[in-house]
Scaffold this active site. Structure first.
Site, mmCIF file in Angstrom:
data_model
loop_
_atom_site.group_PDB
_atom_site.id
_atom_site.type_symbol
_atom_site.label_atom_id
_atom_site.label_comp_id
_atom_site.label_asym_id
_atom_site.label_seq_id
_atom_site.Cartn_x
_atom_site.Cartn_y
_atom_site.Cartn_z
ATOM 1 C CB SER A 6 -0.884 0.009 1.240
ATOM 2 O OG SER A 6 -1.375 1.323 1.436
ATOM 3 C CG HIS A 31 -3.710 -1.636 -1.753
ATOM 4 N ND1 HIS A 31 -4.804 -2.414 -2.079
ATOM 5 C CD2 HIS A 31 -4.116 -0.850 -0.722
ATOM 6 C CE1 HIS A 31 -5.811 -2.125 -1.267
ATOM 7 N NE2 HIS A 31 -5.422 -1.162 -0.437
ATOM 8 C CG ASP A 33 -5.148 2.333 0.755
ATOM 9 O OD1 ASP A 33 -6.054 1.487 0.676
ATOM 10 O OD2 ASP A 33 -3.995 2.070 1.159
ATOM 11 C CG MET A 35 -8.657 6.924 2.329
ATOM 12 S SD MET A 35 -7.818 6.966 3.903
ATOM 13 C CE MET A 35 -6.871 5.443 3.817
ATOM 14 C CG HIS A 64 -9.170 -0.131 -0.496
ATOM 15 N ND1 HIS A 64 -8.544 -0.320 0.712
ATOM 16 C CD2 HIS A 64 -10.509 -0.145 -0.228
ATOM 17 C CE1 HIS A 64 -9.451 -0.457 1.669
ATOM 18 N NE2 HIS A 64 -10.647 -0.329 1.121
ATOM 19 C CG MET A 66 -11.395 2.928 2.149
ATOM 20 S SD MET A 66 -9.793 2.972 2.966
ATOM 21 C CE MET A 66 -8.722 2.994 1.525
ATOM 22 C CG MET A 135 -11.462 -3.228 5.200
ATOM 23 S SD MET A 135 -10.025 -2.764 4.214
ATOM 24 C CE MET A 135 -9.004 -1.894 5.409
ATOM 25 N N GLY A 140 -9.003 3.659 6.915
ATOM 26 C CA GLY A 140 -8.730 5.083 7.074
ATOM 27 C C GLY A 140 -7.267 5.427 7.293
ATOM 28 C CG PHE A 141 -5.902 6.512 9.902
ATOM 29 C CD1 PHE A 141 -5.458 7.796 9.615
ATOM 30 C CD2 PHE A 141 -7.194 6.342 10.376
ATOM 31 C CE1 PHE A 141 -6.287 8.896 9.804
ATOM 32 C CE2 PHE A 141 -8.031 7.437 10.577
ATOM 33 C CZ PHE A 141 -7.572 8.718 10.284
ATOM 34 N N GLY A 142 -2.963 3.860 7.699
ATOM 35 C CA GLY A 142 -1.959 2.807 7.715
ATOM 36 C C GLY A 142 -1.440 2.627 9.135
ATOM 37 N N GLY A 175 -2.574 -4.208 8.775
ATOM 38 C CA GLY A 175 -1.779 -4.836 9.823
ATOM 39 C C GLY A 175 -1.140 -6.152 9.434
ATOM 40 N N GLY A 195 1.275 -2.244 4.049
ATOM 41 C CA GLY A 195 1.773 -0.870 3.953
ATOM 42 C C GLY A 195 2.992 -0.670 4.816
HETATM 43 C C1 DX5 Z 1 -6.287 1.297 5.484
HETATM 44 C C2 DX5 Z 1 -5.798 1.012 4.102
HETATM 45 C C3 DX5 Z 1 -4.655 0.080 4.032
HETATM 46 C C4 DX5 Z 1 -3.427 0.539 4.778
HETATM 47 C C5 DX5 Z 1 -2.614 -0.664 5.125
HETATM 48 O O1 DX5 Z 1 -7.469 2.014 5.416
HETATM 49 O O2 DX5 Z 1 -6.840 0.460 3.321
HETATM 50 O O3 DX5 Z 1 -4.364 -0.273 2.690
HETATM 51 O O4 DX5 Z 1 -2.641 1.422 4.042
HETATM 52 O O5 DX5 Z 1 -1.520 -0.266 5.886
HETATM 53 P P1 DX5 Z 1 -0.877 -1.230 6.963
HETATM 54 O O6 DX5 Z 1 -0.362 -2.424 6.233
HETATM 55 O O7 DX5 Z 1 0.205 -0.386 7.573
HETATM 56 O O8 DX5 Z 1 -1.964 -1.596 7.945
HETATM 57 ZN ZN ZN Z 2 -6.360 -0.435 1.346
#
Ligand code: DX5
Ligand code: ZN
Length: 213
Positions: A6, A31, A33, A35, A64, A66, A135, A140-142, A175, A195
């Site tokens: 990601s 990937h 993301d 948002m 992806h 969101m 998911m 929303g966040f890495g 994660g 990510g």
């Molecule tokens: C979260 C994203 C993920 C995120 C994954 O909303 O969809 O793609 O970037 O990051 P990690 O692997 O750090 O959880």
């Molecule tokens: Zn994602």
């Protein structure tokens, strides 16, 4: 196991170089993301930046979404010809219509489920999907902590897939690391998004991707 880093965890000041580096390091998909600040409490990138990512990438894009308005964003990103576009079940009133729209644009449709949405909602949608993305964090966040219920959800989804559409892939996002990859594989997962694990790996992107594979 297919690996889709990601780019949310990449250095955005060096985005082109980062995308080339993960492709050279052996990833299978890139990937992306997207948002909108409404469906999730964060904002990322739009089509101008994703076009630059697509130019730098030597691997297919895995977009992806969101977002609240899937129609609008699918129309924005379809001209970039990603391999997959994933939309959230939770933001889509007509998931089957959305899957068919994505396919009609020459893109493989994928539907995403939040961590507490039952895998069974996919049952009669699977025949029109090429992938389901589970998911394993709240979107929303890495860099968030892996929610382990995804293992049981993947097992249940795998049973439905075997019955309804054995060609449909299972992807997991959030994660993912070397601490849970074996369990994910055993549960029937085909593709993982990673990510922070890839972009913060002390031995570099190649080692990180290889360790997941
Ligand atoms: C979260 C994203 C993920 C995120 C994954 O909303 O969809 O793609 O970037 O990051 P990690 O692997 O750090 O959880
Ligand atoms: Zn994602």
């Amino acid at each position: 196991m297919l690996v889709a880093p990601s780019i949310l965890s990449a250095d955005f000041g060096l985005l082109g170089e980062e995308v080339r580096a993960i492709c050279d390091a052996g990833c299978d998909l890139v990937h992306v993301d997207v948002m909108d600040g409404h469906f999730v409490p964060n904002m990322t990138i739009g089509p101008v930046v994703v076009e630059a990512v697509a130019k730098a990438a030597t691997k297919p894009l895995d977009v992806h979404l969101m977002v609240e308005d899937n129609n609008f964003f699918v129309d924005l990103f379809a001209p970039l010809k990603p391999e997959f576009i994933s939309f959230h079940f939770e933001s889509e009133r007509h998931p089957n219509r959305m899957a068919n729209k994505i396919r009609s644009l020459g893109i493989r449709p994928s539907m995403v489920l939040n961590p507490h949405t039952l895998p069974e909602v996919t049952e009669f949608l699977l025949e029109d999907l090429d992938m389901v993305l589970l998911m394993s964090v709240n979107p929303g966040f890495g860099g968030q902590k892996f929610i382990p219920n995804v293992i049981e959800r993947a097992q249940r989804l795998k049973e439905l897939i075997e019955k309804r559409n054995p060609n449909c892939l299972i992807e997991v996002d959030g994660g993912v690391s070397d601490a849970n990859i074996a369990q994910l594989k055993a549960a029937g997962v085909d593709v993982v998004v990673a990510g922070s694990y890839v972009f913060r790996h002390p031995k570099g992107y190649k080692e990180a991707i290889a360790s997941l594979k």
